[in-house]
Design an enzyme around this catalytic site. Structure first.
Site, mmCIF file in Angstrom:
data_model
loop_
_atom_site.group_PDB
_atom_site.id
_atom_site.type_symbol
_atom_site.label_atom_id
_atom_site.label_comp_id
_atom_site.label_asym_id
_atom_site.label_seq_id
_atom_site.Cartn_x
_atom_site.Cartn_y
_atom_site.Cartn_z
ATOM 1 N N SER A 114 0.854 -1.198 -0.054
ATOM 2 C CA SER A 114 -0.151 0.079 -0.040
ATOM 3 C C SER A 114 0.915 1.331 0.067
ATOM 4 O O SER A 114 0.300 2.477 -0.566
ATOM 5 C CB SER A 114 -0.924 -0.211 1.327
ATOM 6 O OG SER A 114 -0.381 -0.363 2.292
ATOM 7 N N LYS A 147 -12.069 0.854 -1.761
ATOM 8 C CA LYS A 147 -11.363 1.517 -2.847
ATOM 9 C C LYS A 147 -11.573 1.638 -4.118
ATOM 10 O O LYS A 147 -12.417 2.087 -4.485
ATOM 11 C CB LYS A 147 -9.797 0.659 -2.640
ATOM 12 C CG LYS A 147 -9.267 1.140 -1.199
ATOM 13 C CD LYS A 147 -7.955 0.359 -0.515
ATOM 14 C CE LYS A 147 -7.614 0.782 0.835
ATOM 15 N NZ LYS A 147 -7.142 -0.217 1.727
ATOM 16 N N HIS A 163 -5.551 -3.383 -2.907
ATOM 17 C CA HIS A 163 -5.162 -2.388 -3.965
ATOM 18 C C HIS A 163 -5.211 -2.858 -5.438
ATOM 19 O O HIS A 163 -4.796 -2.378 -6.398
ATOM 20 C CB HIS A 163 -3.940 -1.529 -3.494
ATOM 21 C CG HIS A 163 -3.934 -0.916 -2.381
ATOM 22 N ND1 HIS A 163 -4.297 0.305 -2.242
ATOM 23 C CD2 HIS A 163 -3.523 -1.353 -1.286
ATOM 24 C CE1 HIS A 163 -4.252 0.631 -1.023
ATOM 25 N NE2 HIS A 163 -3.692 -0.233 -0.266
HETATM 26 C C1 LIG Z 1 -7.045 -0.189 3.043
HETATM 27 C C2 LIG Z 1 -6.332 -1.614 3.493
HETATM 28 C C3 LIG Z 1 -6.881 -2.451 4.241
HETATM 29 C C4 LIG Z 1 -7.944 -2.073 5.096
HETATM 30 O O1 LIG Z 1 -9.468 -2.128 4.447
HETATM 31 P P1 LIG Z 1 -10.600 -1.149 4.997
HETATM 32 O O2 LIG Z 1 -11.825 -1.625 4.429
HETATM 33 O O3 LIG Z 1 -10.198 0.110 4.554
HETATM 34 O O4 LIG Z 1 -10.658 -1.415 6.299
HETATM 35 C C5 LIG Z 1 -6.453 -3.716 4.388
HETATM 36 N N1 LIG Z 1 -5.362 -4.181 3.934
HETATM 37 C C6 LIG Z 1 -4.714 -3.118 2.851
HETATM 38 C C7 LIG Z 1 -3.578 -3.667 2.247
HETATM 39 C C8 LIG Z 1 -5.224 -1.886 2.747
HETATM 40 O O5 LIG Z 1 -4.729 -0.782 2.105
#
Ligand SMILES: *Cc1c(COP(=O)(O)O)cnc(C)c1O
Length: 389
Positions: free
Chosen positions: A185, A245, A213
């Site tokens: 990330s 996302k 992602h």
């Molecule tokens: C954003 C993210 C999460 C958490 O997801 P949410 O739905 O925002 O709680 C988990 N793992 C990664 C790699 C992320 O980027």
């Protein structure tokens, strides 16, 4: 100690954070979280969100959410296992399973909860967890819970498959889990999933993949990182994907074999002991999945904007990333913040990321590219960076 001393202890810690220049502030958006976000009356070009396909402000998805609320009500009323599992939730699970190619999927209100449901549920006493050093905080917390449950946890250097193999070969654990982000990330790079899958097969380990992602962005139809690498929906894989996302709404899923998913449903504490997401969210997500699946034009635009940005910054300290996350390394914390601030003054919203979120000495701008960006948007960012660097 008097009662009033308690907040004072916290105030002292907050003062330390402030003195180190690490206080974080939230910006209040006075508009949808779109390509252009209005903040303090100013229109900001948004390179700060994870809305990679530009779906967060999509009117069709918003309409599905509103219609869903009118048909199914505002709340689910209970956890999934008690009485909060409604037809839209059930339908969404089926659609996600079909989309990802796995037998079954389970949905969660957030990715954080989804990750907490996997590793600690599968790994307790007698199990070993092998995790990448740069895994997301939610995977790290999941690993800590597994450790508290008695699992042996080991972290290998980022994407170091040889080190991972040494740990696997040395382990005598009855159950082994390899846990990794698919797209990291803060670096935007991909885990070598084919090599990791081969190791999982050789050492009879589970492979737990966080595709927060990659889902919606990579692979045919945006099915994610596994599809990108042409890997099978193996019963030893558990695939987690987030829905806040690229999918533009909120929530997450875990997909896997029917047996593994049933196991998580029966035993995953962060699945069982929380209220199911509002059913309208599932309605919005069904619409979003449909748009994502047929969103090749969105992904083509996203990839073109990424290429444009990388061409324009050739020779600059950009990490080698083929994904929507483009990290521009500055190094020094203050310099990264100053650059972000200077961009902000030019109506460009590009967040600075500092330690401890990233390793010391690698403070950076985290440029998030979206399918909603135009070529002119990228040009604007490129010329500002050239002028300021
Ligand atoms: C954003 C993210 C999460 C958490 O997801 P949410 O739905 O925002 O709680 C988990 N793992 C990664 C790699 C992320 O980027």
């Amino acid at each position: 100690m008097s009662e009033s001393a308690l907040p004072a202890q916290l105030a002292a810690e907050l003062a330390d954070i402030a003195a180190a220049g690490l206080t974080r502030r939230r910006r209040v958006l006075d508009s949808p979280a779109d390509r252009i976000a209005r903040v303090d009356g100013k229109a900001m070009l948004n390179f700060a969100s994870n809305d990679y396909l530009g779906l967060a402000g999509n009117a069709d998805i918003a309409r599905a959410l509103a219609d869903g609320a009118l048909q199914w009500g505002a709340g689910s009323g209970a956890s999934h296992l008690v009485s909060g599992h409604l037809t839209p939730h059930e339908r969404l699970e089926t659609e996600i399973a079909a989309f990802t190619g796995f037998e079954r999927a389970l949905t969660f209100s957030t990715g954080y909860l989804a990750n907490l449901a996997v590793t600690p549920t599968l790994a307790g006493r007698g199990a070993a967890v092998f995790a990448d050093k740069l895994n997301h905080a939610s995977l790290i917390d999941a690993m800590q819970l597994a450790k508290a449950n008695g699992a042996d946890v080991q972290r290998y250097p980022h994407n170091d498959v040889a080190a991972l193999e040494r740990l696997l070969a040395a382990s005598t654990a009855a159950r082994k889990l390899i846990v990794t982000d698919a797209v990291f990330s803060m670096d935007g790079d991909l885990a070598p999933l084919p090599l990791m899958f081969a190791l999982a097969e050789r050492y009879d380990a589970w492979l737990v993949i966080d595709d927060a992602h990659g889902f919606g962005v990579l692979g045919p139809h945006g099915a994610g990182s596994l599809a990108h690498f042409n890997l099978p929906a193996s019963p030893r894989i558990l695939l987690m994907g987030t829905l806040g996302k690229a999918a533009g709404v909120g929530g997450a899923f875990v997909a896997g074999s029917a047996t593994a998913i049933e196991y998580l449903l029966q035993k995953g504490r962060s699945y069982i002991f929380t209220t199911a997401a509002p059913p309208a969210i599932a309605c919005a997500l069904s619409k979003s999945l449909h748009i994502m699946r047929s969103g090749d034009a969105l992904r083509a635009n996203l990839m073109a904007r990424i290429a444009q940005l990388r061409d324009g910054l050739a020779g600059k300290p950009l990490l080698p990333s083929a994904t929507a996350i483009q990290p521009y390394i500055v190094g020094d914390n203050e310099a990264a913040v100053a650059l972000s601030k200077a961009l902000w003054e030019r109506s460009l919203w590009v967040p600075a990321i500092r330690p401890p979120t990233v390793p010391k000495g690698t403070a950076r701008l985290r440029i998030s590219v979206s399918a909603a960006h135009t070529a002119a948007d990228i040009d604007q960012l490129l010329s500002a960076l050239k002028e300021l660097a």
